[in-house]
Design a protein around this motif. Structure first.
Motif, short mmCIF file in Angstrom:
data_model
loop_
_atom_site.label_atom_id
_atom_site.label_comp_id
_atom_site.label_asym_id
_atom_site.label_seq_id
_atom_site.Cartn_x
_atom_site.Cartn_y
_atom_site.Cartn_z
N ASN A 1 -2.16 -11.81 65.82
CA ASN A 1 -2.22 -10.83 64.75
C ASN A 1 -2.21 -11.52 63.39
O ASN A 1 -1.44 -12.45 63.17
N PRO A 2 -3.07 -11.09 62.46
CA PRO A 2 -3.05 -11.66 61.11
C PRO A 2 -1.82 -11.17 60.34
O PRO A 2 -1.04 -10.36 60.86
N ASP A 3 -1.68 -11.63 59.13
CA ASP A 3 -0.52 -11.22 58.33
C ASP A 3 -0.77 -9.93 57.56
O ASP A 3 0.16 -9.19 57.24
N LEU A 4 -2.04 -9.66 57.27
CA LEU A 4 -2.39 -8.46 56.51
C LEU A 4 -3.85 -8.12 56.79
O LEU A 4 -4.68 -9.00 56.99
N MET A 5 -4.15 -6.82 56.81
CA MET A 5 -5.52 -6.37 57.02
C MET A 5 -5.92 -5.41 55.90
O MET A 5 -5.16 -4.50 55.57
N PHE A 6 -7.11 -5.61 55.34
CA PHE A 6 -7.75 -4.63 54.47
C PHE A 6 -8.86 -4.01 55.31
O PHE A 6 -9.74 -4.72 55.79
N CYS A 7 -8.82 -2.71 55.49
CA CYS A 7 -9.73 -2.09 56.47
C CYS A 7 -10.43 -0.86 55.90
O CYS A 7 -9.77 0.13 55.54
N ASP A 8 -11.75 -0.93 55.82
CA ASP A 8 -12.52 0.25 55.46
C ASP A 8 -12.46 1.23 56.63
O ASP A 8 -12.47 0.81 57.79
N ILE A 9 -12.41 2.50 56.35
CA ILE A 9 -12.25 3.48 57.44
C ILE A 9 -13.58 3.79 58.12
O ILE A 9 -13.65 3.90 59.34
N GLN A 10 -14.64 3.89 57.35
CA GLN A 10 -15.95 4.24 57.93
C GLN A 10 -16.81 2.99 58.05
O GLN A 10 -17.34 2.49 57.06
N LEU A 11 -16.95 2.51 59.29
CA LEU A 11 -17.73 1.31 59.56
C LEU A 11 -19.08 1.69 60.16
O LEU A 11 -19.29 2.85 60.55
N ALA A 12 -19.98 0.74 60.29
CA ALA A 12 -21.34 1.01 60.73
C ALA A 12 -21.41 1.64 62.12
O ALA A 12 -22.26 2.48 62.39
N ASP A 13 -20.50 1.21 63.01
CA ASP A 13 -20.57 1.72 64.39
C ASP A 13 -19.47 2.71 64.72
O ASP A 13 -19.20 2.99 65.89
N GLY A 14 -18.80 3.25 63.73
CA GLY A 14 -17.77 4.25 64.02
C GLY A 14 -16.62 4.23 63.04
O GLY A 14 -16.68 3.61 61.97
N ASN A 15 -15.58 4.92 63.42
CA ASN A 15 -14.39 5.07 62.60
C ASN A 15 -13.39 3.97 62.94
O ASN A 15 -13.11 3.72 64.11
N SER A 16 -12.83 3.31 61.93
CA SER A 16 -11.96 2.16 62.19
C SER A 16 -10.67 2.53 62.91
O SER A 16 -9.99 1.65 63.44
N PHE A 17 -10.31 3.80 62.94
CA PHE A 17 -9.12 4.19 63.70
C PHE A 17 -9.30 3.90 65.19
O PHE A 17 -8.33 3.78 65.94
N GLU A 18 -10.56 3.81 65.62
CA GLU A 18 -10.83 3.46 67.02
C GLU A 18 -10.26 2.08 67.35
O GLU A 18 -9.87 1.82 68.50
N ILE A 19 -10.22 1.20 66.36
CA ILE A 19 -9.68 -0.15 66.58
C ILE A 19 -8.23 -0.06 67.03
O ILE A 19 -7.82 -0.70 68.01
N PHE A 20 -7.45 0.75 66.35
CA PHE A 20 -6.02 0.84 66.62
C PHE A 20 -5.71 1.66 67.87
O PHE A 20 -4.61 1.60 68.40
N GLU A 21 -6.71 2.43 68.32
CA GLU A 21 -6.54 3.16 69.57
C GLU A 21 -6.76 2.25 70.78
O GLU A 21 -6.26 2.51 71.86
N GLN A 22 -7.52 1.16 70.58
CA GLN A 22 -7.86 0.28 71.70
C GLN A 22 -7.09 -1.04 71.70
O GLN A 22 -7.04 -1.72 72.73
N VAL A 23 -6.52 -1.40 70.56
CA VAL A 23 -5.78 -2.66 70.46
C VAL A 23 -4.43 -2.40 69.82
O VAL A 23 -4.33 -1.64 68.86
N SER A 24 -3.39 -3.02 70.37
CA SER A 24 -2.06 -2.90 69.79
C SER A 24 -1.96 -3.85 68.60
O SER A 24 -1.96 -5.07 68.76
#
Length: 250
Positions: free
Chosen positions: A48-71
């Motif tokens: 895990n990195p120390d900090l993330m800057f994350c846009d919510i709307q990415l080219a292939d979907g919604n970035s919340f999908e990331i947190f649903e699939q990875v802890s």
């Protein structure tokens, strides 16, 4: 210190990097993560990195999908052009929530919060409550339209879909009535609840209840039919297919 910048627009990456480098001069920046898929793969194969800057709307979907699939236990500062995602953001380690274009003063406050959070592990609950209150009151419930010489107010529950044609935006009800709006489709999209309506392509913004059929199409695309819609060949943009499926499953 390792910082991830998850953003699918190169100018936005360059601008954000320019804004935050002074705050973290000795940090390592990962800037090539521009899709949900790439980010998930990276997080699964790295610490895990120390900090993330994350846009919510990415080219292939919604970035919340990331947190649903990875802890992910890393603090996150979300960035987006719209403010309707505030509540969901704070369910996934959010330090703060920045609207584009990013204000340097707002960014500094977010970084100050991140640094303070590292010291005491406390989340600013007052800000979350403010965002909850704001989100509940921010979506439009009615649209004022003209019909001949009459002015009418259409409830959002009556709307089947919005669409754009020859640079004019229309609202169509479940009964099939059409009304011209003064707003662009992009403006309408930012004003309504994203759990109720989805922007399937450049032309259509539809409600779940307006969809009569969904078909598979070539190259992993989808084709849908909308109730009382004359257009029988409505294709979902390839880059929106994954997000659309998540929306249907939401």
């Amino acid at each position: 210190m390792k910082i991830l910048l998850i953003e699918d627009e190169k100018p936005a990456v360059k601008r954000l990097l320019g804004l935050i480098k002074d705050y973290f001069p000795t940090s390592e920046f990962i800037t090539d993560l521009d899709t949900v898929k790439k980010t998930i793969q990276w997080l699964r194969s790295h610490e895990n990195p120390d900090l993330m800057f994350c846009d919510i709307q990415l080219a292939d979907g919604n970035s919340f999908e990331i947190f649903e699939q990875v802890s992910v236990k890393t603090p996150v500062i979300f960035t987006t052009a719209y403010d309707q995602y505030a509540i969901k953001a704070f369910k996934v380690n959010a330090v703060d929530y920045l609207l584009k274009p990013i204000d340097p003063e707002e960014l500094q406050r977010a970084i100050d919060k991140f640094n303070q959070q590292k010291l005491n592990q406390n989340l600013d609950l007052s800000l979350i409550q403010q965002l909850i209150t704001k989100e509940k009151s921010s979506f439009k419930n009615r649209f004022l339209v003209k019909f001949g010489e009459k002015i009418q107010s259409i409830s959002i529950q009556e709307v089947a879909f919005f669409y754009s044609e020859e640079r004019v935006t229309f609202l169509q009800t479940h009964e099939g009535k059409k009304y011209v709006l003064d707003s662009t489709l992009e403006q309408v999209e930012s004003q309504i609840d994203p759990t109720l309506f989805f922007r399937i392509n450049r032309k259509y913004l539809c409600s779940y209840s307006s969809i009569s059929d969904i078909f598979t199409y070539s190259n992993s695309r989808l084709k849908i039919k909308l109730i009382n819609c004359e257009d029988q060949d409505i294709l979902i943009s390839r880059d929106k297919t994954s997000a659309f499926k998540s929306w249907l499953d939401g």
